[in-house]
Design an enzyme around this catalytic site. Structure first.
Site, PDB file in Angstrom:
ATOM      1  N   HIS A  19       0.832  -1.217   0.000  1.00  0.00           N
ATOM      2  CA  HIS A  19       0.000   0.000   0.000  1.00  0.00           C
ATOM      3  C   HIS A  19       0.861   1.260   0.000  1.00  0.00           C
ATOM      4  CE1 HIS A  19      -3.289  -2.738   1.294  1.00  0.00           C
ATOM      5  NE2 HIS A  19      -2.317  -3.269   2.033  1.00  0.00           N
ATOM      6  N   SER A  29      14.085  22.565 -15.356  1.00  0.00           N
ATOM      7  CA  SER A  29      12.903  23.389 -15.563  1.00  0.00           C
ATOM      8  C   SER A  29      13.353  24.741 -16.089  1.00  0.00           C
ATOM      9  CB  SER A  29      12.167  23.561 -14.237  1.00  0.00           C
ATOM     10  OG  SER A  29      11.363  24.720 -14.266  1.00  0.00           O
ATOM     11  N   LYS A  67      15.267  22.436 -10.134  1.00  0.00           N
ATOM     12  CA  LYS A  67      14.600  21.208 -10.566  1.00  0.00           C
ATOM     13  C   LYS A  67      15.483  20.254 -11.335  1.00  0.00           C
ATOM     14  CE  LYS A  67      10.103  21.018 -10.537  1.00  0.00           C
ATOM     15  NZ  LYS A  67       9.421  19.872  -9.964  1.00  0.00           N
ATOM     16  N   GLU A  80       9.096   9.204 -16.511  1.00  0.00           N
ATOM     17  CA  GLU A  80       7.683   9.550 -16.724  1.00  0.00           C
ATOM     18  C   GLU A  80       7.239   9.186 -18.137  1.00  0.00           C
ATOM     19  OE1 GLU A  80       6.736  13.489 -14.380  1.00  0.00           O
ATOM     20  OE2 GLU A  80       8.766  13.513 -15.156  1.00  0.00           O
TER      21      GLU A  80
END
Ligand code: ARG
Length: 457
Positions: A153, A274, A280, A287
């Site tokens: 979980h 970024s 960043k 992704e």
């Protein structure tokens, strides 16, 4: 090519909707190989003369050199790769070119080309997966004793080793390898010679072309052979499953690379920055692997739905079989390469992982197991006692092994000071030495087996 029956030519729309050359030009190598095998067989069976066969083969070789150098020309009037090549052959060698299509149809031709293409793609995919397996196994070897929290979980469950976690993905990829290998074996029969749908009246030798193209045998039923796309669906099913595995691993990296976790620093080469936030470093490659998995599954769905209502034998819907397979194959190869790079280049922050395992009461099960083993308490009762210990520790903001013996004995008098040896994360992983368990010794055994299987030693 079929103008004899028609008074009018096709409309612009007909030409456009009909043209598959924009994508099936990718089959040119397979198309030329199949044509060569076909015409060599026609000559061997005295269906065309040796001279004509030689002229045709020379012409095909010239065309291959042209395609290699300049690409395949895209003329919608010529519909597809088969007609494009045949038309060029006629330009080069004249009417003799027309003999190539004896005892053949584009229906068995495309089925053959596409099988050959899919077979090559499976071989490339398998090579990529082997590299990914090697990367997983090397990093697992390095981290067979690195402790991290295991989750259920996404909540801290029990300590595991990073090596164990990576080897879980090795197992998944091994099953993918098996799926692609099985798909390849099932695919490897030659449709060539099935002709349009019913076979041919010419005395051809299908064994001969099958062998020349590296197939195990000719297909047994001509109707099936020209309308079967199971081989493409098998590939897409294996690709989808594989993409799901890669996506899960990518998701782990996305989570692990987030600041609250901080379990991994992703390689610069597979991250992006970024344009506004200078701090960043985003795990874009991971992704995109996660994103591409959706597209690959979409390709599988697309072809399943295309095929589901088609009566025997060939229908033009089947021309739409190629784009999803081409797309999925390209995406999957990118995903495999990107994941291999991530696994190879990941900077695992093992101290952070260890701390997280210690902070999350990951050894609570070990306390319960200790009560069962050493104090002969039934597991359910031990579970309850341990719950109370966790509750107390949590209220004090302490780890389990930071509770004093008096505090533990206040919860249950049967606890004694030997319990502390069971509460460390090292003791916890070492104890899980059942076959396939997370104990470093077990992980090293699995790693050794995998290294041998992959020929890494
Ligand atoms: N371009 C077609 C395809 O990819 C080739 C087969 C054409 N056959 C036909 N009967 N029109 O499926």
């Amino acid at each position: 090519m079929w103008g004899g029956r028609f008074a009018d030519g096709p409309s612009a729309i007909m030409r456009e909707i009909n043209a598959s050359i924009p994508f099936d030009k990718a089959l040119w190598r397979q198309d030329i190989a199949a044509s060569r095998a076909h015409v060599a067989m026609l000559a061997a069976c005295d269906i065309v003369t040796d001279d004509d066969a030689e002229t045709i083969i020379d012409g095909l070789e010239k065309i291959a050199a042209e395609y290699e150098a300049d690409g395949v020309p895209e003329n919608w009037d010529l519909e597809d790769i088969h007609m494009t090549t045949e038309a060029r052959l006629a330009e080069l060698i004249g009417p003799v070119a027309g003999r190539l299509h004896t005892a053949r149809s584009r229906n068995d031709q495309v089925a053959t080309d596409f099988r050959l293409w899919t077979r090559d793609t499976i071989d490339q995919t398998l090579a990529g997966l082997q590299a990914l397996q090697c990367a997983l196994v090397s990093r697992a070897d390095e981290h067979s004793g690195s402790i991290m929290p295991g989750f259920t979980h996404l909540q801290t469950a029990q300590p595991v080793t990073l090596g164990h976690h990576l080897m879980a993905y090795y197992e998944m990829v091994s099953r993918d390898v098996a799926r692609f290998t099985e798909a390849r074996a099932r695919l490897n029969q030659s449709p060539l010679g099935s002709a349009a749908l019913a076979g041919t009246g010419f005395p051809i030798d299908r064994e001969m072309t099958a062998q020349a193209l590296g197939f195990d045998a000719p297909t047994a039923n001509s109707l099936d052979a020209v309308s079967d796309r199971d081989f493409a669906l098998d590939f897409l099913a294996a690709a989808s499953q594989c993409a799901l595995h890669l996506s899960r691993l990518a998701e782990e990296f996305v989570i692990w690379a987030s600041q609250p976790f901080g379990f991994v620093r992703m390689p610069d080469a597979l991250s992006t920055g970024s344009s506004i936030m200078p701090q960043k470093k985003n795990p874009d490659a991971a992704e995109l692997v996660r994103g591409h998995a959706g597209r690959i599954v979409g390709c599988h769905t697309a072809l399943m739905v295309t095929m589901k209502g088609l009566p025997l034998a060939y229908s033009k819907d089947m021309q739409d079989d190629k784009p999803p397979v081409f797309e999925a194959a390209g995406l999957l190869q990118l995903c495999i390469a990107a994941m291999t790079g991530m696994v190879d280049g990941a900077d695992f922050r093992t101290e952070r992982m260890r701390q997280a395992a210690e902070l999350g009461y990951a050894t609570a099960t070990d306390l319960a197991d200790w009560l069962v083993r050493e104090a002969d308490i039934p597991f359910r009762e031990a579970h309850h006692i341990t719950g109370a210990a966790v509750k107390l520790a949590e209220s004090k903001g302490a780890a389990l092994d930071e509770l004093s013996l008096t505090e533990l004995q206040d919860i249950d008098a049967r606890i004694d000071d030997r319990v502390y040896s069971a509460l460390s994360v090292e003791a916890s992983v070492a104890a899980r030495a059942s076959y396939g368990g997370t104990a470093p010794d077990q992980v090293r055994k699995q790693v050794a087996k995998a290294r041998q299987k992959l020929g890494m030693d």
